[in-house]
Design a protein around this motif. Structure first.
Motif, PDB file in Angstrom:
ATOM      1  N   ASP A  45      -9.157  -6.957   5.231  1.00 14.49           N
ATOM      2  CA  ASP A  45     -10.563  -7.082   5.634  1.00 14.49           C
ATOM      3  C   ASP A  45     -10.700  -7.279   7.086  1.00 14.49           C
ATOM      4  O   ASP A  45     -11.379  -7.983   7.833  1.00 14.49           O
ATOM      5  CB  ASP A  45     -11.041  -8.319   4.964  1.00 14.49           C
ATOM      6  CG  ASP A  45     -12.598  -8.286   4.909  1.00 14.49           C
ATOM      7  OD1 ASP A  45     -13.183  -7.137   4.837  1.00 14.49           O
ATOM      8  OD2 ASP A  45     -13.371  -9.289   5.039  1.00 14.49           O
ATOM      9  N   ASP A  68      -5.914   2.801   6.851  1.00 12.68           N
ATOM     10  CA  ASP A  68      -7.151   2.214   6.164  1.00 12.68           C
ATOM     11  C   ASP A  68      -7.004   1.382   5.001  1.00 12.68           C
ATOM     12  O   ASP A  68      -7.660   0.351   4.700  1.00 12.68           O
ATOM     13  CB  ASP A  68      -8.001   3.482   5.837  1.00 12.68           C
ATOM     14  CG  ASP A  68      -8.433   4.159   7.182  1.00 12.68           C
ATOM     15  OD1 ASP A  68      -8.836   3.469   8.187  1.00 12.68           O
ATOM     16  OD2 ASP A  68      -8.527   5.417   7.105  1.00 12.68           O
ATOM     17  N   ASP A  69      -5.708   1.688   4.128  1.00  8.36           N
ATOM     18  CA  ASP A  69      -5.569   1.016   3.031  1.00  8.36           C
ATOM     19  C   ASP A  69      -5.033  -0.439   3.308  1.00  8.36           C
ATOM     20  O   ASP A  69      -5.686  -1.506   2.846  1.00  8.36           O
ATOM     21  CB  ASP A  69      -4.595   1.714   2.187  1.00  8.36           C
ATOM     22  CG  ASP A  69      -4.781   2.818   1.528  1.00  8.36           C
ATOM     23  OD1 ASP A  69      -6.175   3.079   1.093  1.00  8.36           O
ATOM     24  OD2 ASP A  69      -3.984   3.755   1.547  1.00  8.36           O
ATOM     25  N   ALA A 117      -5.809  -2.029   6.337  1.00 10.68           N
ATOM     26  CA  ALA A 117      -7.215  -2.585   7.081  1.00 10.68           C
ATOM     27  C   ALA A 117      -8.045  -3.316   5.577  1.00 10.68           C
ATOM     28  O   ALA A 117      -8.485  -4.303   5.852  1.00 10.68           O
ATOM     29  CB  ALA A 117      -7.816  -1.643   7.915  1.00 10.68           C
ATOM     30  N   ARG A 118      -8.285  -2.453   4.773  1.00 11.74           N
ATOM     31  CA  ARG A 118      -9.105  -2.831   3.474  1.00 11.74           C
ATOM     32  C   ARG A 118      -8.153  -4.097   2.995  1.00 11.74           C
ATOM     33  O   ARG A 118      -9.123  -5.118   2.640  1.00 11.74           O
ATOM     34  CB  ARG A 118      -8.989  -1.868   2.457  1.00 11.74           C
ATOM     35  CG  ARG A 118     -10.501  -0.905   2.578  1.00 11.74           C
ATOM     36  CD  ARG A 118     -10.854  -0.106   1.553  1.00 11.74           C
ATOM     37  NE  ARG A 118      -9.679   0.909   1.343  1.00 11.74           N
ATOM     38  CZ  ARG A 118      -9.278   2.095   1.825  1.00 11.74           C
ATOM     39  NH1 ARG A 118     -10.147   2.455   2.778  1.00 11.74           N
ATOM     40  NH2 ARG A 118      -8.429   2.713   1.429  1.00 11.74           N
ATOM     41  N   THR A 119      -7.122  -4.111   2.739  1.00 11.35           N
ATOM     42  CA  THR A 119      -6.369  -5.456   2.238  1.00 11.35           C
ATOM     43  C   THR A 119      -6.556  -6.574   3.025  1.00 11.35           C
ATOM     44  O   THR A 119      -6.799  -7.617   2.472  1.00 11.35           O
ATOM     45  CB  THR A 119      -5.040  -4.823   1.916  1.00 11.35           C
ATOM     46  OG1 THR A 119      -4.731  -4.053   0.948  1.00 11.35           O
ATOM     47  CG2 THR A 119      -4.342  -6.228   1.363  1.00 11.35           C
ATOM     48  N   ALA A 146     -10.632  -4.245  10.743  1.00 11.54           N
ATOM     49  CA  ALA A 146     -10.728  -2.673  11.203  1.00 11.54           C
ATOM     50  C   ALA A 146      -9.612  -1.990  11.152  1.00 11.54           C
ATOM     51  O   ALA A 146      -8.351  -2.734  11.492  1.00 11.54           O
ATOM     52  CB  ALA A 146     -11.524  -2.740  12.726  1.00 11.54           C
ATOM     53  N   ALA A 147      -9.337  -0.687  11.158  1.00 16.72           N
ATOM     54  CA  ALA A 147      -8.193   0.049  11.122  1.00 16.72           C
ATOM     55  C   ALA A 147      -7.566  -0.140  12.234  1.00 16.72           C
ATOM     56  O   ALA A 147      -6.213  -0.458  12.302  1.00 16.72           O
ATOM     57  CB  ALA A 147      -8.421   1.329  10.709  1.00 16.72           C
ATOM     58  N   ALA A 165       0.743  -1.199  -0.161  1.00 14.67           N
ATOM     59  CA  ALA A 165       0.176  -0.044   0.111  1.00 14.67           C
ATOM     60  C   ALA A 165       0.675   1.359  -0.122  1.00 14.67           C
ATOM     61  O   ALA A 165       0.285   2.466  -0.159  1.00 14.67           O
ATOM     62  CB  ALA A 165      -0.840   0.120   1.235  1.00 14.67           C
ATOM     63  N   TYR A 193       2.587   2.272   2.724  1.00 17.88           N
ATOM     64  CA  TYR A 193       2.570   2.696   4.105  1.00 17.88           C
ATOM     65  C   TYR A 193       4.086   3.175   4.529  1.00 17.88           C
ATOM     66  O   TYR A 193       3.931   3.949   5.379  1.00 17.88           O
ATOM     67  CB  TYR A 193       1.978   1.562   4.831  1.00 17.88           C
ATOM     68  CG  TYR A 193       1.692   2.001   6.191  1.00 17.88           C
ATOM     69  CD1 TYR A 193       0.704   2.805   6.699  1.00 17.88           C
ATOM     70  CD2 TYR A 193       2.616   1.697   7.367  1.00 17.88           C
ATOM     71  CE1 TYR A 193       0.484   2.950   8.106  1.00 17.88           C
ATOM     72  CE2 TYR A 193       2.314   2.008   8.572  1.00 17.88           C
ATOM     73  CZ  TYR A 193       1.357   2.817   9.218  1.00 17.88           C
ATOM     74  OH  TYR A 193       1.213   3.390  10.379  1.00 17.88           O
TER      75      TYR A 193
END
Length: 161
Positions: free
Chosen positions: A135, A128-129, A131-133, A137-138, A116, A118
């Motif tokens: 799946d 947040d990126d 966390a999305r990867t 929570a942040a 990402a 980071y």
């Protein structure tokens, strides 16, 4: 124990600074192991020490070679011998010299963070990126990264965490 072990010819131990040790053990080839040795000692393949043997009768080791040499060797292993390929890729000896001790989930989180951006400078990705990867929570992604970073830094500084 090694003196009493059948087939053991010679052994030697080397201590390390952290209280662990390396063991060199030479033994006669046990019946049935010739098939394994033949498969893994073919031209184009190199087994990189150490070979780690665990109490559950598993062994972990690194093979180096082309897929054209390794694939047929693995196919020749006895059917009753289970096998898992943990990683395939370019061999980098430095990776073997540094064991971060990360859990699988921490390694996933770090990989997601690197992908990402980071850890880029300037930073391209956010928690947040990550966390999305993953799946999650942040806050969970951030916790995985904090624990991973703590473990890596403690390993770099040779501190027990």
């Amino acid at each position: 124990m090694l003196e009493a072990a059948p087939g053991v010819r010679e052994w030697e131990f080397t201590s390390t600074a952290d209280g662990t040790f390396y063991a060199f053990v030479e033994e006669e080839t046990p019946d049935g192991d010739e098939e394994i040795l033949d498969a893994l000692s073919r031209t184009g393949i190199m087994t990189v020490p150490p070979i780690e043997f665990a109490a559950d009768r598993t062994a972990t080791f690194t093979l180096i070679g082309t897929s054209g040499a390794i694939r047929p060797a693995l196919e020749e292993l006895p059917d009753e011998m289970g096998m898992d390929v943990i990683r395939v890729g370019e061999y980098d000896r430095r990776r073997e010299l540094f064991d971060s001790g990360l859990t699988g989930r921490q390694r996933e989180a770090v990989a997601a963070a690197v992908d990402a951006g980071y850890y880029d400078s300037p930073r391209r990705g956010s928690i947040d990126d990550v966390a999305r990867t993953l799946d999650v929570a942040a806050s969970t992604a951030a916790e995985h990264l904090r624990k991973a970073e703590s473990r890596v830094m403690a390993t770099v500084l040779d501190i027990d965490d």
